[in-house]
Design a protein around this motif. Structure first.
Motif, PDB file in Angstrom:
ATOM      1  N   LYS A 424       0.881  -1.245  -0.106  1.00 51.39           N
ATOM      2  CA  LYS A 424      -0.041  -0.084  -0.054  1.00 51.39           C
ATOM      3  C   LYS A 424       0.832   1.147   0.019  1.00 51.39           C
ATOM      4  O   LYS A 424       0.738   1.914  -1.076  1.00 51.39           O
ATOM      5  CB  LYS A 424      -0.931   0.084   1.290  1.00 51.39           C
ATOM      6  CG  LYS A 424      -1.918  -1.365   1.210  1.00 51.39           C
ATOM      7  CD  LYS A 424      -3.261  -0.894   1.068  1.00 51.39           C
ATOM      8  CE  LYS A 424      -4.163  -2.136   0.402  1.00 51.39           C
ATOM      9  NZ  LYS A 424      -3.912  -3.378   1.213  1.00 51.39           N
ATOM     10  N   LYS A 425       1.680   1.436   0.890  1.00 51.63           N
ATOM     11  CA  LYS A 425       2.519   2.544   1.192  1.00 51.63           C
ATOM     12  C   LYS A 425       3.805   2.491   0.346  1.00 51.63           C
ATOM     13  O   LYS A 425       4.488   3.495   0.410  1.00 51.63           O
ATOM     14  CB  LYS A 425       2.882   2.928   2.586  1.00 51.63           C
ATOM     15  CG  LYS A 425       1.679   3.431   3.463  1.00 51.63           C
ATOM     16  CD  LYS A 425       1.855   3.665   4.779  1.00 51.63           C
ATOM     17  CE  LYS A 425       0.895   2.882   5.809  1.00 51.63           C
ATOM     18  NZ  LYS A 425       1.490   2.722   6.720  1.00 51.63           N
ATOM     19  N   VAL A 426       4.060   1.409  -0.181  1.00 51.61           N
ATOM     20  CA  VAL A 426       5.439   1.187  -0.803  1.00 51.61           C
ATOM     21  C   VAL A 426       5.518   1.389  -2.472  1.00 51.61           C
ATOM     22  O   VAL A 426       4.531   0.772  -3.040  1.00 51.61           O
ATOM     23  CB  VAL A 426       5.860  -0.071  -0.448  1.00 51.61           C
ATOM     24  CG1 VAL A 426       7.198  -0.357  -1.180  1.00 51.61           C
ATOM     25  CG2 VAL A 426       5.821  -0.298   1.077  1.00 51.61           C
ATOM     26  N   LYS A 427       6.424   2.292  -2.876  1.00 49.46           N
ATOM     27  CA  LYS A 427       6.306   2.461  -4.115  1.00 49.46           C
ATOM     28  C   LYS A 427       7.564   1.638  -4.841  1.00 49.46           C
ATOM     29  O   LYS A 427       8.605   1.148  -4.099  1.00 49.46           O
ATOM     30  CB  LYS A 427       6.530   4.007  -4.713  1.00 49.46           C
ATOM     31  CG  LYS A 427       5.249   4.519  -4.472  1.00 49.46           C
ATOM     32  CD  LYS A 427       5.191   6.075  -5.004  1.00 49.46           C
ATOM     33  CE  LYS A 427       4.038   6.710  -4.518  1.00 49.46           C
ATOM     34  NZ  LYS A 427       4.344   7.718  -3.581  1.00 49.46           N
ATOM     35  N   SER A 428       7.697   1.593  -6.012  1.00 47.61           N
ATOM     36  CA  SER A 428       8.915   0.981  -6.939  1.00 47.61           C
ATOM     37  C   SER A 428       9.096  -0.459  -6.353  1.00 47.61           C
ATOM     38  O   SER A 428      10.298  -0.698  -6.642  1.00 47.61           O
ATOM     39  CB  SER A 428      10.117   1.834  -6.722  1.00 47.61           C
ATOM     40  OG  SER A 428      10.621   1.745  -5.407  1.00 47.61           O
ATOM     41  N   CYS A 429       8.235  -1.181  -6.081  1.00 42.10           N
ATOM     42  CA  CYS A 429       8.408  -2.621  -5.741  1.00 42.10           C
ATOM     43  C   CYS A 429       7.375  -3.381  -6.706  1.00 42.10           C
ATOM     44  O   CYS A 429       6.131  -2.838  -6.946  1.00 42.10           O
ATOM     45  CB  CYS A 429       8.407  -3.007  -4.469  1.00 42.10           C
ATOM     46  SG  CYS A 429       9.543  -2.501  -3.504  1.00 42.10           S
ATOM     47  N   THR A 430       7.549  -4.694  -6.835  1.00 46.43           N
ATOM     48  CA  THR A 430       6.356  -5.497  -7.817  1.00 46.43           C
ATOM     49  C   THR A 430       5.392  -6.171  -6.677  1.00 46.43           C
ATOM     50  O   THR A 430       5.955  -7.053  -6.057  1.00 46.43           O
ATOM     51  CB  THR A 430       7.093  -6.318  -8.585  1.00 46.43           C
ATOM     52  OG1 THR A 430       8.038  -5.469  -9.158  1.00 46.43           O
ATOM     53  CG2 THR A 430       6.313  -6.965  -9.636  1.00 46.43           C
ATOM     54  N   PRO A 431       4.414  -5.847  -6.447  1.00 43.82           N
ATOM     55  CA  PRO A 431       3.469  -6.349  -5.515  1.00 43.82           C
ATOM     56  C   PRO A 431       2.914  -7.814  -6.272  1.00 43.82           C
ATOM     57  O   PRO A 431       2.791  -8.108  -7.451  1.00 43.82           O
ATOM     58  CB  PRO A 431       2.029  -5.504  -5.473  1.00 43.82           C
ATOM     59  CG  PRO A 431       2.179  -4.397  -6.766  1.00 43.82           C
ATOM     60  CD  PRO A 431       3.553  -4.755  -7.072  1.00 43.82           C
TER      61      PRO A 431
END
Ligand code: TYD
Ligand code: MG
Length: 445
Positions: A424-431
């Motif tokens: 949710k709060k994390v960018k630039s990673c692949t969920p």
């Protein structure tokens, strides 16, 4: 004054007023040892009328004085150094490096240090100090296994020690008790004697304790109850590293660990874990990185998997460092949910250096490595995978995700796979929501 008889199990310390043939606590046979205690009935009468003082939280108390040792990582693990007057236990299997560690940490301790050993000869101890290049006039040695004699020597000495090391508590005895050194009675009574003496004299005591095959401190829980802090020394069998954990601490948190390497110059803390564990990583099929949590330390680790045609009729599953049941579960999920032909194959999974992992956040990395090896395709780029896998194939969230991502980025990793629930709060990673999405990441699938 009257005396009272009671019986103590020599194996586990269980106490009873009555003799027992079989210990009701640990089931040992013929382990009851008779003890006598003085009972002062007059005194008992008097104490029933005594009162205790109530203390309030706003009372001014002094912050405990910390005694620093020469190993910074060790000081950090015990919240800045030994507490003056504190009682510590360093436990571990014979030969793991306890005597080496205490010789090393005694080097720069402020004040006089006494090293009492009932285990080794003068030549052995002095040779070890020489090998470790330690020449400190402030370190005194006592070769003795009589605890009363050690206490008398310290009381009569003009130099009051700031720290006393007892190597090991299992070799100590007191003639007041009719039992051999290393028996539960001697371990308990000697620890109590030295502990009371130290508390009254504001001296730090470090007891060295051997553990038995099951990993428990010999003289079971008794020692752990007496001391303020337990420092547990474990050997990481495949990598050969020594892992030091704080398992009990009356002065701070218990989740710190240190990794040490035994070298010809003694024990050396591993400062750069990234370099140590990831030196040989390359983005080939079957390889995935992950970040594990040990205590409150986050350590990058490489997971390697090899999925191949079985050599024998029955497929083999061999793991080193990762729990076999996790690998079996993940391959069953891949087979059942995605119909991947993995169950008929030989499966090998290992961690860098065989480092033993118990963190379920490695599941996603294991799955990534298995799929990559099965398909004979390397991940699209150097990949870090963090997440737990459920029996339904969904990826479950893990703790400390922000910190794990921060370390991954520090390692220069761009391809970071994390549970969708953590994203949710994390960018630039692949969920990643489920293993289906994981497999789709591989080209051509
Ligand atoms: P030791 O500290 O005696 O173990 P413990 O007190 O836990 O029984 O050391 C164990 C081993 O470490 C011993 O086999 C020798 C080895 N060693 C080194 O490799 N390098 C060193 O500098 C020293 C002092 C010991
Ligand atoms: Mg030793």
């Amino acid at each position: 004054m009257k005396t009272k008889k009671y019986f103590v199990c020599n194996e586990c310390g269980f106490e009873s007023d009555k003799w027992f043939a079989k210990c009701p606590s640990c089931n040992s046979i013929s382990s009851a040892v008779e003890f006598t205690a003085d009972i002062d009935f007059k005194k008992n009468k008097k104490t029933s009328k005594t009162t205790s003082e109530i203390t309030y939280l706003d009372e001014e108390v002094s912050i405990p004085v910390r005694i620093k040792t020469s190993i910074k990582e060790f000081n950090d693990s015990i919240n800045g150094g030994f507490v003056k007057g504190g009682i510590y236990l360093i436990s571990g299997e014979p030969g793991i490096g306890k005597s080496t560690l205490i010789s090393q940490i005694s080097k720069d301790i402020d004040g006089f240090v006494l090293y009492a050993t009932g285990e080794e000869s003068k030549t052995q101890v002095i040779q070890r100090y020489k090998r470790l290049n330690i020449e400190n006039k402030n370190i005194g040695l006592i070769f003795e296994n009589d605890i009363d004699s050690i206490i008398n020597t310290i009381s009569k000495s003009t130099k009051k020690p700031s720290v006393v090391f007892i190597d090991s508590i299992q070799t100590m005895k007191s003639d007041e008790f009719d039992s051999i050194a290393g028996s539960i009675l001697q371990v308990r009574e000697c620890s109590k004697k030295i502990t009371n003496f130290a508390k009254n004299n504001d001296i730090t005591i470090v007891l060295i304790g051997h553990v038995n095959k099951e990993g428990a401190v010999a003289g079971p829980k008794i020692l752990e109850h007496i001391v303020d802090c337990v420092i547990q020394f474990d050997l990481e069998k495949t990598s050969g590293l020594r892992m030091v954990r704080i398992t009990k601490n009356r002065y701070g948190p218990t989740d710190e660990i240190i990794l040490l390497e035994m070298t010809s110059k003694g024990l050396i803390p591993i400062e750069n874990m990234n370099e140590f564990f990831l030196n040989d990583y390359s983005n080939e099929s079957g390889n995935t990185l992950t970040i594990i949590k040990e205590g409150n330390k986050l350590i990058p680790i490489e997971i390697q998997a090899l999925v191949s045609k079985p050599v024998y009729g029955t497929p083999r599953r061999i793991t080193s460092g990762v729990p076999l049941d996790r690998v079996l579960m993940i391959s069953a999920v891949l087979s059942k949910k995605l119909k991947m032909p993995i169950e008929s194959k030989d499966i090998f999974v290992s961690t860098s250096g065989g480092f033993k992992i118990n963190d379920s956040a490695i599941d996603l990395a294991i799955a990534n490595s298995l799929v990559s090896s099965l398909l004979e395709m390397p991940p699209l780029g150097p990949t870090i995978a963090i997440g737990e896998i459920g029996l339904d194939g969904k990826i479950r969230s893990v703790s400390s995700i922000e910190k794990r991502i921060e370390i991954s980025k520090r390692l220069g990793m761009e391809n970071i796979l994390i549970p969708e629930k953590n994203s949710k709060k994390v960018k630039s990673c692949t969920p990643i929501k489920n293993i289906n999405e994981l497999v789709k990441l591989f080209k051509g699938v």
